[in-house]
Design a protein around this motif. Structure first.
Motif, PDB file in Angstrom:
ATOM      1  N   HIS A   3      -9.400  -5.251  -3.193  1.00  0.00           N
ATOM      2  CA  HIS A   3      -9.399  -4.670  -1.984  1.00  0.00           C
ATOM      3  C   HIS A   3      -9.295  -3.126  -1.961  1.00  0.00           C
ATOM      4  N   PRO A   4     -10.154  -2.520  -0.336  1.00  0.00           N
ATOM      5  CA  PRO A   4      -9.889  -1.240  -0.813  1.00  0.00           C
ATOM      6  C   PRO A   4      -9.056  -0.839  -0.870  1.00  0.00           C
ATOM      7  N   THR A   5      -9.543   0.576  -1.646  1.00  0.00           N
ATOM      8  CA  THR A   5      -8.221   1.189  -1.374  1.00  0.00           C
ATOM      9  C   THR A   5      -7.820   2.615  -0.542  1.00  0.00           C
ATOM     10  N   ASP A  17     -12.630   0.083  10.467  1.00  0.00           N
ATOM     11  CA  ASP A  17     -11.911  -0.089   8.445  1.00  0.00           C
ATOM     12  C   ASP A  17     -11.004  -0.182   8.282  1.00  0.00           C
ATOM     13  N   ASN A  21      -8.356  -3.200   6.467  1.00  0.00           N
ATOM     14  CA  ASN A  21      -7.920  -3.326   4.998  1.00  0.00           C
ATOM     15  C   ASN A  21      -6.867  -3.143   5.603  1.00  0.00           C
TER      16      ASN A  21
END
Length: 612
Positions: A3-5, A17, A21
């Motif tokens: 996953h994105p930080t 966004d 996330n």
């Protein structure tokens, strides 16, 4: 796919966004929670099944163990001895296996269930609470924002200011709850890597270990099994060969002539009643008596145990024996026996008791305010050398060296004394009031307090990228190549520390500090990102990889660097000192080598190599 930080700065913007996330992380946590429920449920089923099976086998083994074979005769053959002990052997084998199995069952809850339940309750539960708070504050903030935007500009100035203040307050509360929620998510995501896997690994390891032990026990039991089978066959053969002879002897012993013949050889023995006098009267006690005429020994075996004191066999030496007159007693068939009295001596045991009292060391309060003075200077080098000398002299084999933490007060006291501006570097580390963990903690504190980390901010990103490489050979060569880009003082200090850590790791059987364990401690100590972000925190594990490579591959790394240096110069050299390229035999001996011919560089300066 990862996953994105989630950065804390994103909480302030609260962009779509960011929310997307966040939703991905929440779905992952829900999936983790469901998985843990199933693991705990199935784990309990396995544990209960193992426990029930083990209890049944233990009961069976106890039944075997309590049974004792009784054999006729005063001596046994080897085969009979083997058979007599067989049930105890069977029981012992089963007990040994089930003892280990019950240890597994008893520890299974601590190994598997409790850690998983604790993680689910404390970590996932805390995340849910943070989520509720985040959603609540989010709703309050955006609701207040809508109200604020709908305020009429005709409102009084004071009312508008109050509305602005209320909106700012709600925004701060929302931002704080958002940051705390993101922090908790990262905590759970990182912790589950070891908090979930470690309990399952420990449980499976215990099962595999038990199975291996069972196989080993079975193999050890095979020789006894073969020996017992041979004993059983021998005993069966012996029984069949003697059965007819025993039956014939039984029939002969039934004849009266044989009974009379036996009586003539037996000593005088039988039941007698002995008159015993007590404080409240007298009583007749039944004994089975044997008299050996040659020795004049009368053996009396009590047959009644009515007294509170347990009676044992009595052996008396006869002096005289007289028949009692009928009119002197109301019993018939009485006689008096006079024997030699004997005195029984007893000896008591002495027990000595010792009691020890522990005291406490006084606590000195001297807070340190000298972090700004922690620089990579001559005093710092002197401090590190003294610490290394002390640790390698007194604590190289101490379990958990560098892992155990010293008293903060004692560490501060040591640093204050050594970095005292009046007498810097004069403190003696070998004084009696210091211990190893205080010195190791002080050394780590000094390295962490440097204005710039030892491996510098400038090389941090390159070192991390090298540690992330899939190619191990490239990883090793690149990391070591980067260390030669360090400033001279930094490289000198790093080489001194790595040599020290290599020495300690060579004693890992005693101190339990492997290169991997040591790297976990010194990774964050020697490396530090210039900007502290969540992404930087997640890279700490790669810092440990860098230090681990420097420790494990120190010989290979030093040798490859020397060869690269020689290739770069591209010169034939005259060595006035015979070298065997056993680099570890040199200890900082600087050797000047003059170029002979074919130097591609404009100038031919002498090359100075430092060997260790």
């Amino acid at each position: 796919m990862g996953h994105p930080t989630l950065e804390f700065s994103d909480c302030y913007l609260d962009s779509p966004d960011f929310r997307e996330n966040l939703k991905c992380y929440e779905q992952e946590l829900e999936r983790t929670s469901k998985f843990l429920k199933e693991v705990i449920k199935d784990g309990n089923s396995v544990i209960n099944a193992i426990k029930a099976y083990s209890v049944a086998v233990q009961k069976f083994s106890q039944t075997l163990g309590v049974f004792q074979f009784d054999f006729i005769g005063d001596s046994l053959t080897d085969d009979e001895i083997n058979i007599a002990q067989s049930f105890q052997e069977f029981s012992g084998l089963l007990q040994e296996v089930e003892h280990d199995r019950m240890m597994l069952v008893q520890n299974a809850s601590d190994l598997l269930i409790k850690p998983l339940e604790k993680f689910r309750k404390e970590q996932l539960g805390a995340t849910k609470e943070k989520r509720k708070k985040f959603e609540k504050e989010s709703e309050k903030y955006y609701s207040q924002l809508d109200k604020h935007l709908n305020l009429s500009s005709k409102k009084k100035e004071t009312q508008l200011q109050e509305a602005d203040e209320l909106l700012e307050k709600e925004r701060v509360n929302f931002y704080e709850s958002s940051v705390e929620y993101v922090y908790q998510i990262h905590q759970v995501q990182d912790r589950k890597k070891f908090d979930v896997v470690e309990p399952v690994l420990a449980f499976l390891q215990s099962i595999v270990t038990l199975n291996n032990l069972t196989v080993e026990m079975t193999q050890d039991f095979m020789p006894y099994k073969q020996e017992l089978q041979l004993s059983l066959q021998n005993t069966r053969n012996h029984y069949e060969s003697t059965c007819e002879e025993i039956e014939e002897l039984m029939n002969r012993m039934k004849h009266r002539s044989q009974i009379e013949k036996m009586q003539s050889f037996l000593p005088m023995e039988g039941y007698l009643y002995c008159q015993e006098k007590w404080a409240l009267g007298m009583s007749w006690v039944k004994y089975y008596c044997k008299y050996h005429k040659e020795d004049k020994v009368l053996v009396m075996i009590p047959c009644e145990q009515k007294t509170t004191t347990k009676q044992g066999l009595m052996q008396l030496t006869l002096i005289t024996c007289h028949r009692r007159k009928t009119d002197s007693i109301d019993k018939r068939f009485c006689f008096d026996v006079e024997t030699i009295e004997r005195l029984a001596l007893s000896e008591g045991d002495r027990k000595l008791w010792m009691e020890a009292m522990d005291g406490k060391e006084p606590i000195y309060h001297s807070p340190i305010h000298k972090q700004a003075e922690m620089e990579l200077n001559e005093i710092g080098f002197k401090f590190v050398r003294k610490c290394i000398n002390y640790i390698e002299t007194k604590g190289a084999k101490q379990e958990g060296v560098y892992r155990t933490v010293g008293s903060n007060i004692q560490v501060q006291k040591l640093l204050n004394a050594f970095f005292d501006s009046a007498n810097p570097g004069d403190d003696d580390l070998h004084r009696s009031d210091l211990d190893v963990k205080t010195v190791t903690s002080a050394l780590k504190f000094y390295l962490r307090s440097l204005s710039e980390p030892l491996m510098t901010h400038g090389l941090h990103r390159e070192l991390i990228c090298a540690a992330k490489s899939d190619n191990l050979d490239f990883r090793i060569s690149e990391i070591h190549s980067l260390t030669y880009k360090l400033p001279e003082k930094n490289r000198e200090m790093l080489e001194m520390l790595i040599k020290h850590l290599v020495n300690l790791c060579s004693l890992s059987k005693e101190n339990l500090m492997t290169p991997s364990n040591m790297a976990v401690i010194f990774g964050p100590t020697l490396m530090r990102a210039q900007e502290e972000t969540v992404a930087a925190m997640l890279d700490i594990k790669f810092q440990s990889i860098v230090v681990e490579i420097l420790i494990e591959e120190h010989k290979k790394v030093r040798r490859s660097s020397l060869e690269e240096c020689m290739d770069w110069v591209g010169v034939n050299y005259i060595f006035k000192l015979q070298l065997h390229f056993q680099l570890s035999t040199f200890d900082y001996n600087s050797i000047m080598i003059l170029p002979e011919i074919n130097n591609p560089m404009k100038h031919n300066p002498p090359l100075v190599l430092a060997f260790r």
